[in-house]
Design an enzyme around this catalytic site. Sequence first.
Site, PDB file in Angstrom:
ATOM      1  N   GLU A 188       0.840  -1.200   0.000  1.00 34.85           N
ATOM      2  CA  GLU A 188       0.000   0.000   0.000  1.00 34.85           C
ATOM      3  C   GLU A 188       0.875   1.251   0.000  1.00 34.85           C
ATOM      4  OE1 GLU A 188      -2.442   1.584  -0.570  1.00 34.85           O
ATOM      5  OE2 GLU A 188      -4.183   1.231   0.666  1.00 34.85           O
ATOM      6  N   ASP A 189       0.319   2.353  -0.491  1.00 32.46           N
ATOM      7  CA  ASP A 189       1.048   3.615  -0.414  1.00 32.46           C
ATOM      8  C   ASP A 189       0.951   4.184   1.002  1.00 32.46           C
ATOM      9  OD1 ASP A 189      -1.674   4.127  -0.696  1.00 32.46           O
ATOM     10  OD2 ASP A 189      -1.461   5.608  -2.295  1.00 32.46           O
ATOM     11  N   ILE A 190      -0.276   4.376   1.471  1.00 34.06           N
ATOM     12  CA  ILE A 190      -0.455   4.926   2.821  1.00 34.06           C
ATOM     13  C   ILE A 190      -1.657   4.269   3.500  1.00 34.06           C
ATOM     14  CG2 ILE A 190      -1.546   6.977   1.726  1.00 34.06           C
ATOM     15  CD1 ILE A 190      -0.770   8.550   4.293  1.00 34.06           C
ATOM     16  N   VAL A 191      -1.453   3.865   4.730  1.00 33.41           N
ATOM     17  CA  VAL A 191      -2.541   3.313   5.544  1.00 33.41           C
ATOM     18  C   VAL A 191      -3.010   4.427   6.466  1.00 33.41           C
ATOM     19  CG1 VAL A 191      -3.196   1.598   7.263  1.00 33.41           C
ATOM     20  CG2 VAL A 191      -1.616   0.978   5.446  1.00 33.41           C
ATOM     21  N   ASP A 192      -4.265   4.799   6.320  1.00 30.92           N
ATOM     22  CA  ASP A 192      -4.819   5.901   7.108  1.00 30.92           C
ATOM     23  C   ASP A 192      -5.792   5.317   8.143  1.00 30.92           C
ATOM     24  OD1 ASP A 192      -5.914   8.267   8.007  1.00 30.92           O
ATOM     25  OD2 ASP A 192      -5.921   9.231   6.054  1.00 30.92           O
ATOM     26  N   SER A 193      -7.083   5.246   7.819  1.00 34.04           N
ATOM     27  CA  SER A 193      -8.034   4.645   8.763  1.00 34.04           C
ATOM     28  C   SER A 193      -7.887   3.125   8.788  1.00 34.04           C
ATOM     29  CB  SER A 193      -9.465   4.994   8.345  1.00 34.04           C
ATOM     30  OG  SER A 193      -9.778   4.347   7.127  1.00 34.04           O
ATOM     31  N   GLY A 194      -7.274   2.579   7.735  1.00 33.96           N
ATOM     32  CA  GLY A 194      -7.133   1.131   7.641  1.00 33.96           C
ATOM     33  C   GLY A 194      -8.315   0.471   6.930  1.00 33.96           C
ATOM     34  N   THR A 228      -9.230   0.574   3.724  1.00 32.30           N
ATOM     35  CA  THR A 228      -8.837  -0.080   2.466  1.00 32.30           C
ATOM     36  C   THR A 228      -8.148  -1.413   2.758  1.00 32.30           C
ATOM     37  OG1 THR A 228      -8.451   2.123   1.556  1.00 32.30           O
ATOM     38  CG2 THR A 228      -7.583   0.268   0.299  1.00 32.30           C
ATOM     39  N   ASP A 261      -1.030  10.744  -5.290  1.00 29.06           N
ATOM     40  CA  ASP A 261      -1.574  11.804  -6.142  1.00 29.06           C
ATOM     41  C   ASP A 261      -2.559  12.719  -5.424  1.00 29.06           C
ATOM     42  OD1 ASP A 261      -3.743   9.945  -5.825  1.00 29.06           O
ATOM     43  OD2 ASP A 261      -4.673  10.848  -7.583  1.00 29.06           O
TER      44      ASP A 261
HETATM   45  P1  5GP Z   1      -7.656   4.286   4.463  1.00 21.69           P
HETATM   46  O1  5GP Z   1      -8.606   3.367   3.756  1.00 21.69           O
HETATM   47  O2  5GP Z   1      -6.564   3.581   5.217  1.00 21.69           O
HETATM   48  O3  5GP Z   1      -8.377   5.290   5.344  1.00 21.69           O
HETATM   49  O4  5GP Z   1      -7.032   5.205   3.356  1.00 21.69           O
HETATM   50  C1  5GP Z   1      -5.968   4.783   2.600  1.00 21.69           C
HETATM   51  C2  5GP Z   1      -6.010   5.383   1.208  1.00 21.69           C
HETATM   52  O5  5GP Z   1      -6.355   6.765   1.232  1.00 21.69           O
HETATM   53  C3  5GP Z   1      -4.619   5.324   0.633  1.00 21.69           C
HETATM   54  O6  5GP Z   1      -4.460   4.147  -0.118  1.00 21.69           O
HETATM   55  C4  5GP Z   1      -4.570   6.550  -0.255  1.00 21.69           C
HETATM   56  O7  5GP Z   1      -5.017   6.220  -1.542  1.00 21.69           O
HETATM   57  C5  5GP Z   1      -5.516   7.525   0.387  1.00 21.69           C
HETATM   58  N1  5GP Z   1      -4.813   8.529   1.209  1.00 21.69           N
HETATM   59  C6  5GP Z   1      -4.863   8.672   2.556  1.00 21.69           C
HETATM   60  N2  5GP Z   1      -4.099   9.694   2.965  1.00 21.69           N
HETATM   61  C7  5GP Z   1      -3.536  10.212   1.847  1.00 21.69           C
HETATM   62  C8  5GP Z   1      -2.606  11.288   1.610  1.00 21.69           C
HETATM   63  O8  5GP Z   1      -2.115  11.993   2.510  1.00 21.69           O
HETATM   64  N3  5GP Z   1      -2.253  11.499   0.315  1.00 21.69           N
HETATM   65  C9  5GP Z   1      -2.741  10.767  -0.739  1.00 21.69           C
HETATM   66  N4  5GP Z   1      -2.328  11.081  -1.955  1.00 21.69           N
HETATM   67  N5  5GP Z   1      -3.603   9.740  -0.535  1.00 21.69           N
HETATM   68  C10 5GP Z   1      -3.992   9.472   0.730  1.00 21.69           C
HETATM   69 MG    MG Z   2      -3.834   3.551  -1.866  1.00 20.69          MG
END
Ligand code: 5GP
Ligand code: MG
Length: 182
Positions: free
Chosen positions: A96-102, A104, A154
């Site tokens: 993954e690029d970034i895990v935020d809330s988790g 995805t 992006d």
């Molecule tokens: P989650 O499902 O963990 O909340 O969100 C993860 C997805 O949100 C990442 O795969 C990414 O695509 C997008 N995302 C979250 N934060 C960022 C950020 O700071 N920059 C970008 N470009 N994408 C983000």
């Molecule tokens: Mg992503």
Amino acid sequence: MLSPVYNESVIAERVKEIASRMNADFGNEKDYVHVIVTLNGAFMFAADLIRQCKFPMMVHFVGASSYMGTEQQKDLRINADALPRSFGNKPVILIEDIVDSGRTIGKLRQMMVDRFASSIKVAALLRRQGGGGNADYYGFTVPPGLFVVGYGLDLDGRYRELRDIQALNTATMVTGEGSKLC
Ligand code: 5GP
Ligand code: MG
């Protein structure tokens, strides 16, 4: 509008460290490991990471999208058409690029369980501090509220080509309509 956060050489160093940890964990696998790259954001990280992995793998791609601009959408779309129906009781690594809330990674994990992964590990370039999500291997922790782009990440398709990771100053960003996002 953009300010540097992690430069190219710092990123390369962390990617190398992640690869060596993965090599230590998967180096003794007798068979291949399934590696799933989440598109689009992880493509650059994955390309650098997997070229340093010293264990046999089969690489797959899955589409995941939940953002418009810097806003997370309720609707999380996963396109798993290109994934095998079964991972045949073999280990799976999600990139993954970034895990935020988790959210995805949580949905993808469930998909891998349903498709008979023997184990699931997550390698993320970034994780959001206090976001709730977690990764087994990660490069950097970014603070809440910092929207980052570059090195594959992006904003509506832009900035993926940047070699560094940069933060977008959303407070000063003017949209096409002339309104301000904050
Ligand atoms: P989650 O499902 O963990 O909340 O969100 C993860 C997805 O949100 C990442 O795969 C990414 O695509 C997008 N995302 C979250 N934060 C960022 C950020 O700071 N920059 C970008 N470009 N994408 C983000
Ligand atoms: Mg992503």
